[in-house]
Design an enzyme around this catalytic site. Structure first.
Site, short mmCIF file in Angstrom:
data_model
loop_
_atom_site.label_atom_id
_atom_site.label_comp_id
_atom_site.label_asym_id
_atom_site.label_seq_id
_atom_site.Cartn_x
_atom_site.Cartn_y
_atom_site.Cartn_z
N ASP A 95 -12.50 -11.47 14.49
CA ASP A 95 -11.12 -11.02 14.69
C ASP A 95 -11.16 -9.85 15.67
O ASP A 95 -11.66 -8.77 15.34
CB ASP A 95 -10.54 -10.58 13.32
CG ASP A 95 -9.09 -10.20 13.39
OD1 ASP A 95 -8.61 -9.82 14.47
OD2 ASP A 95 -8.42 -10.27 12.33
N HIS A 96 -10.62 -10.08 16.87
CA HIS A 96 -10.76 -9.08 17.93
C HIS A 96 -9.90 -7.84 17.66
O HIS A 96 -10.03 -6.84 18.35
CB HIS A 96 -10.40 -9.72 19.27
CG HIS A 96 -11.15 -9.13 20.43
ND1 HIS A 96 -11.86 -7.96 20.35
CD2 HIS A 96 -11.30 -9.56 21.71
CE1 HIS A 96 -12.41 -7.69 21.52
NE2 HIS A 96 -12.09 -8.65 22.36
N ARG A 97 -9.04 -7.90 16.65
CA ARG A 97 -8.29 -6.69 16.30
C ARG A 97 -9.19 -5.69 15.59
O ARG A 97 -8.91 -4.51 15.55
CB ARG A 97 -7.11 -7.04 15.37
CG ARG A 97 -6.06 -7.92 16.01
CD ARG A 97 -5.07 -8.41 14.97
NE ARG A 97 -5.71 -9.19 13.92
CZ ARG A 97 -5.08 -9.70 12.87
NH1 ARG A 97 -3.78 -9.49 12.73
NH2 ARG A 97 -5.72 -10.41 11.97
#
Ligand code: CAO
Length: 468
Positions: free
Chosen positions: A440-442
């Site tokens: 999850d790039h967040r």
């Protein structure tokens, strides 16, 4: 005079051993006659067990995951019929959510309260470990012959659960509409089918989109409706209903794919020595394995051990987003995707940090067998921190696994292959295992993901590093 009475599962259409997926009351709660006590889930539907009398819940006799049948006692209720038997029309009460006055409404008689609900709703939440929202009453207000009952929105609806009947929920789901975004025009803010239709028309006309709330805040998806095609016009077809598991996992996968910004980091790990060790240990134990006294050591069990060590070194991979917070877990429960005749499920192996590879392999074998037989309990699929999806026994060189929310990363494993690897002087044949880490790039940036897979590769090349 108050007396203790048992509330039992009524006739549920001949179903037996139906799992309890939701407890709607707890000891001390005051319940009205016909108020739901627990929610059951059969193959085709979910249903509430209504309280046959009004009173105070003294004991809840079942827990989540218990299998019940007609006649099973679900709760003991101290009933004071004189005080509770006849619900009286109540004055309007204020809804805490909206502050608006809510008129009393009616509930359906017992048979109607066995609310048929789309299986794709509550069970999806069960599988993901999320709390399952309580069902709203299903009767249409004003139905003749039904005594009015005080409607307390707070008691019936947990915070932010939209108030709509199962049929309207199903309708909204089919259109991909998030009911949180729809204003209900009926009494108590109840959402009707027409409200959903109006919302879709307005969205299509550009008057608003159907935003989907994201775990880390909010984001909008403005999707056109799914294409409706008469396939039979183009040739012969066969229509097969999706299995219950396919519907549940499909809904989860679609949400996760749409709401999580996925990136997949690919790498190869040199498992030449590890595979040699695994084969040697299994040969040493061949007799015990054949006699069922020891379990076969699988590559996946070693992978779980190596992943735990990597999660300990990189704690943000062992985390979940909760609004503006990152929840870092200090336990290590690892899920693994298991292919079953009915579809994909993810059993969770608990406390993998406290177990050796042999124990992990044994427990995984047991969980995989339960998964194949469709006998996994909800709690055996909950609480996962990180998931591994291995297609190595089948084939392929790489793939993009979908993160199992609310986790933030998943490791895909493909088929290991002998490859020529340059050692600085010459090419040497090495057994290379393809790893595909979706994150999850967040929460995780690319550099952290590359460090994670590099470290995982080093561990798999020499598991002694896990002891450092
Ligand atoms: N590379 C090469 N061979 C591999 C391998 C790999 N990465 N992983 C396993 N194998 C081989 C094993 O050596 C074994 O071979 P032998 O029978 O000759 O010893 C065989 O494949 C089976 O391996 P296994 O018993 O260790 O089982 P597994 O760990 O591969 O799989 C399980 C267990 C439950 C993960 C599996 O049954 C399964 O369901 N896999 C599919 C998961 C899935 O669907 N993922 C996708 C999710 S998204 O749709």
């Amino acid at each position: 005079m108050a007396e203790l009475k048992e509330a039992r599962v009524p006739d549920i259409g001949g179903h037996g051993d139906v799992p309890v997926i939701e407890l709607l009351v707890k000891p001390g709660d005051t319940v009205a006659k016909d108020q739901g006590l627990v929610t059951l889930e059969s193959d085709k539907a979910t249903m509430e067990v209504p309280s046959p009398f009004a009173g105070v819940v003294k004991e809840v006799k079942v827990k989540l995951g218990d299998a019940v049948s007609e006649g099973t006692v679900v709760a003991v209720i101290e009933s004071d019929d004189a005080a509770h038997a006849e619900p009286v029309p109540a004055p309007p009460v204020a809804s805490a959510e909206t502050g608006a006055k809510v008129e009393p409404t009616a509930v359906a008689p017992v048979p109607d309260r066995l609310a048929q609900q789309s299986v794709a709703q509550a069970p999806a939440a069960v599988e993901s470990g999320a709390p399952v929202p309580a069902l709203a009453p299903v009767a249409e207000p004003g139905q003749p012959g039904i005594p009015p009952m005080r409607f307390e929105a707070d008691a019936v609806l947990p915070a932010k659960v939209p108030y709509a009947s199962p049929a309207v929920r199903l309708f909204a789901r089919e259109l991909g509409v998030d009911l949180d975004q729809v204003a209900g025009s009926e009494r108590g803010g109840r959402i009707s089918k027409e409200d959903v239709q109006k919302f879709v028309k307005s969205a299509l006309a550009g008057g608003g989109v159907a935003p989907v709330a994201a775990a880390g805040g909010g984001s909008g998806l403005n999707l056109i409706p799914w294409p409706k095609v008469d396939f039979a016009k183009f040739g012969a077809i066969e229509t097969r209903p999706l299995s219950r598991i396919q519907k549940i996992s499909g809904a989860n996968l679609a949400r996760n794919w749409a709401m999580i910004p996925h990136v997949t980091q690919h790498d190869d790990a040199d498992i030449t020595e590890l595979e040699a060790l695994r084969v040697a240990l299994n040969e040493e134990n061949a007799k015990a394995i054949a006699a069922g006294k020891a379990g076969k050591l699988t590559m996946l069990a070693f992978l779980i051990k190596a992943c735990v060590a990597a999660l300990q070194k990189f704690p943000t991979f062992n985390a979940s987003l909760d609004g503006d917070n990152l929840v870092l877990k200090q336990y290590f429960h690892i899920g693994f995707a298991a292919d079953t005749p009915n579809g994909l499920v993810v059993p969770v192996l608990r406390d993998a940090d406290q177990k050796g590879v042999a124990q992990i392999a044994k427990e995984m074998g047991e969980l995989a067998a339960l998964a194949r037989d469709g006998k996994l309990k909800p709690e055996q699929m909950q609480g996962g921190c990180f998931t591994i999806s291995s297609l190595g026994g089948i084939g392929g060189t790489a793939f993009t696994p979908i993160i199992n929310a609310p986790e933030v990363a998943i490791l895909g494993v493909s088929k290991s292959e002998m490859k020529p690897v340059w050692n600085g002087e010459k090419f040497k044949p090495r057994l290379m295992l393809p790893l595909s880490l979706s994150y999850d790039h967040r929460v995780i940036d690319g550099a952290a993901a590359a460090r994670f897979t590099t470290y995982l590769g080093q561990l798999l090349a020499d598991l002694r590093r896990a002891m450092l």
